[in-house]
Design a protein around this motif. Sequence first.
Motif, PDB file in Angstrom:
ATOM      1  N   VAL A 136      23.316  40.895  20.582  1.00 19.72           N
ATOM      2  CA  VAL A 136      22.146  40.973  21.459  1.00 19.72           C
ATOM      3  C   VAL A 136      22.060  42.350  22.101  1.00 19.72           C
ATOM      4  O   VAL A 136      23.027  43.115  22.123  1.00 19.72           O
ATOM      5  CB  VAL A 136      22.200  39.887  22.557  1.00 19.72           C
ATOM      6  N   ALA A 137      20.890  42.649  22.629  1.00 20.51           N
ATOM      7  CA  ALA A 137      20.647  43.946  23.260  1.00 20.51           C
ATOM      8  C   ALA A 137      21.663  44.208  24.360  1.00 20.51           C
ATOM      9  O   ALA A 137      22.140  43.295  25.037  1.00 20.51           O
ATOM     10  CB  ALA A 137      19.228  43.991  23.816  1.00 20.51           C
ATOM     11  N   HIS A 138      21.945  45.490  24.541  1.00 20.46           N
ATOM     12  CA  HIS A 138      22.988  45.902  25.481  1.00 20.46           C
ATOM     13  C   HIS A 138      22.660  45.490  26.913  1.00 20.46           C
ATOM     14  O   HIS A 138      21.553  45.743  27.411  1.00 20.46           O
ATOM     15  CB  HIS A 138      23.157  47.420  25.401  1.00 20.46           C
ATOM     16  N   ALA A 139      23.640  44.837  27.560  1.00 15.72           N
ATOM     17  CA  ALA A 139      23.547  44.482  28.988  1.00 15.72           C
ATOM     18  C   ALA A 139      22.256  43.728  29.305  1.00 15.72           C
ATOM     19  O   ALA A 139      21.584  44.030  30.291  1.00 15.72           O
ATOM     20  CB  ALA A 139      23.673  45.733  29.856  1.00 15.72           C
ATOM     21  N   ASP A 140      21.934  42.724  28.486  1.00 16.40           N
ATOM     22  CA  ASP A 140      20.670  42.002  28.606  1.00 16.40           C
ATOM     23  C   ASP A 140      20.926  40.503  28.746  1.00 16.40           C
ATOM     24  O   ASP A 140      20.995  39.789  27.737  1.00 16.40           O
ATOM     25  CB  ASP A 140      19.800  42.295  27.381  1.00 16.40           C
ATOM     26  N   PRO A 141      21.062  39.985  29.971  1.00 15.46           N
ATOM     27  CA  PRO A 141      21.312  38.557  30.151  1.00 15.46           C
ATOM     28  C   PRO A 141      20.219  37.673  29.562  1.00 15.46           C
ATOM     29  O   PRO A 141      20.500  36.567  29.084  1.00 15.46           O
ATOM     30  CB  PRO A 141      21.390  38.404  31.671  1.00 15.46           C
ATOM     31  N   ALA A 142      18.970  38.129  29.581  1.00 14.30           N
ATOM     32  CA  ALA A 142      17.885  37.333  29.014  1.00 14.30           C
ATOM     33  C   ALA A 142      18.073  37.146  27.515  1.00 14.30           C
ATOM     34  O   ALA A 142      17.793  36.059  26.969  1.00 14.30           O
ATOM     35  CB  ALA A 142      16.542  37.997  29.307  1.00 14.30           C
TER      36      ALA A 142
ATOM     37  N   ALA B 137      24.935  37.810  36.253  1.00 12.67           N
ATOM     38  CA  ALA B 137      23.785  37.308  35.499  1.00 12.67           C
ATOM     39  C   ALA B 137      24.206  36.750  34.147  1.00 12.67           C
ATOM     40  O   ALA B 137      23.648  35.745  33.673  1.00 12.67           O
ATOM     41  CB  ALA B 137      22.755  38.417  35.310  1.00 12.67           C
ATOM     42  N   LEU B 138      25.187  37.367  33.504  1.00  6.83           N
ATOM     43  CA  LEU B 138      25.686  36.839  32.237  1.00  6.83           C
ATOM     44  C   LEU B 138      26.349  35.483  32.440  1.00  6.83           C
ATOM     45  O   LEU B 138      26.168  34.561  31.635  1.00  6.83           O
ATOM     46  CB  LEU B 138      26.673  37.823  31.613  1.00  6.83           C
ATOM     47  N   ALA B 139      27.132  35.368  33.514  1.00  2.28           N
ATOM     48  CA  ALA B 139      27.777  34.088  33.807  1.00  2.28           C
ATOM     49  C   ALA B 139      26.741  33.005  34.072  1.00  2.28           C
ATOM     50  O   ALA B 139      26.890  31.856  33.622  1.00  2.28           O
ATOM     51  CB  ALA B 139      28.711  34.238  35.003  1.00  2.28           C
ATOM     52  N   ALA B 140      25.677  33.346  34.787  1.00  2.14           N
ATOM     53  CA  ALA B 140      24.625  32.365  35.067  1.00  2.14           C
ATOM     54  C   ALA B 140      23.961  31.910  33.779  1.00  2.14           C
ATOM     55  O   ALA B 140      23.669  30.713  33.602  1.00  2.14           O
ATOM     56  CB  ALA B 140      23.592  32.970  36.017  1.00  2.14           C
ATOM     57  N   ALA B 141      23.709  32.839  32.841  1.00  2.00           N
ATOM     58  CA  ALA B 141      23.110  32.467  31.563  1.00  2.00           C
ATOM     59  C   ALA B 141      24.031  31.529  30.790  1.00  2.00           C
ATOM     60  O   ALA B 141      23.572  30.540  30.192  1.00  2.00           O
ATOM     61  CB  ALA B 141      22.807  33.718  30.744  1.00  2.00           C
TER      62      ALA B 141
END
Length: 401
Positions: free
Chosen positions: A164-170, A202-206
């Motif tokens: 996935v795109a760099h540093a992109d939680p979405a 944000a990554l953890a939330a995803a």
Amino acid sequence: MPADPALPPPRDAPSADAAPSDPGVAFDWLDTAHDARLHAGLRRALRPRSASCELLDLASNDYLGLARHPLVTRAAAQAAHRWGAGATGSRLVTGSTELHATLEAELAAFCGFEAALVLSSGYAANLAAVTALTGPGALVVSDAGNHASLIDGCRLSRARKAVVAHADPAAVDAALFAHGGRALTVTDAVFSVDGDAAPLPALAAACRRHGTGLLVDDAHGLGVLGDGGRGAVAAAGLAGAPDTVATVTLSKSLGSQGGAVLGPARVIEHLVNTARTFIFDTGLAPAAAGGALGALRLLRREPERAARTREAAAALYHRLTAAGLAAVRPDAAVVAVRAPSPDAAVRWAADCRAAGLLVGCFRPPSVPDGVSRLRLTARADLTDVQLHTAVRILTATAPRG
């Protein structure tokens, strides 16, 4: 007897007089590969350093300046004298000592995790964690800027991969949603090329929205980020979480060698039983374990070293950009400076070396975006005079045009 039509006809055996093929052609393709690397400016070569190298070092990963600290080297020497030069076997046979167990317990406690498992390198730790926590039927979601050890872990995992795109939680969220099954998200905490930090909360939330685990390579965060250098995972409030696993190296801030996986006790137990780079590898040498333990205890006593490293990195960045160089703002100890081409980066690094400054040089394929860089690493023990000297040399030798 007639030949069986279902069988292939027999091959004629070579005659005794047949000239043997030239054994020298087997690796002729290497010459073509070498020429291609040379033409692209991507040839690499080993350059052994002496024990008394007098160059100003902004290339190593010795972030806290502990690799030669007397307390750390003494701890390594004492461990070698007591336990021997090598671990003598894999950790499950004879390679686990009381020293390894002590290091694991103190490392886990310092970083805020339930348990730890020490391996022979940070590379091996990443391979162990990724392969053991995924596998066929699972999905592994990997940041496009991840370190090669995480990438290789994904390749060896036999799991489905989503880069996935760099540093992109979405983008992580979307990949997990599309899969809908068992999955693991893997990311560097601090990316080794530009020194930028991942958005861990944000990554953890995803990941939690989909009930999946998060694996963070905190190699460049341990000793630099977090309270007293406890790492990026601790700084993000994720240390000790039941769905979060971290890997670290002992070869950067702790000035030694080796790696470790940190996480819930049931994760560590699973790795002991299933991780091939743990099961089939010789245990970490006692001297390395002793040196890392000595460095960890020193960091606990001198937590200000972490802040000094970050201050040195920030000072480098501000002075370089003030001098007109294209430096990337650091989130930890790594400061990247863009170069116009691979050849220019190589010449720049060589000119710095000739002027007394040692810097890293990153070119494709080490940099997936194709942008060559000089990579500078700040250390807690750099003086203001050394920082001034480094910036002066970098500015004087910078490519023109």
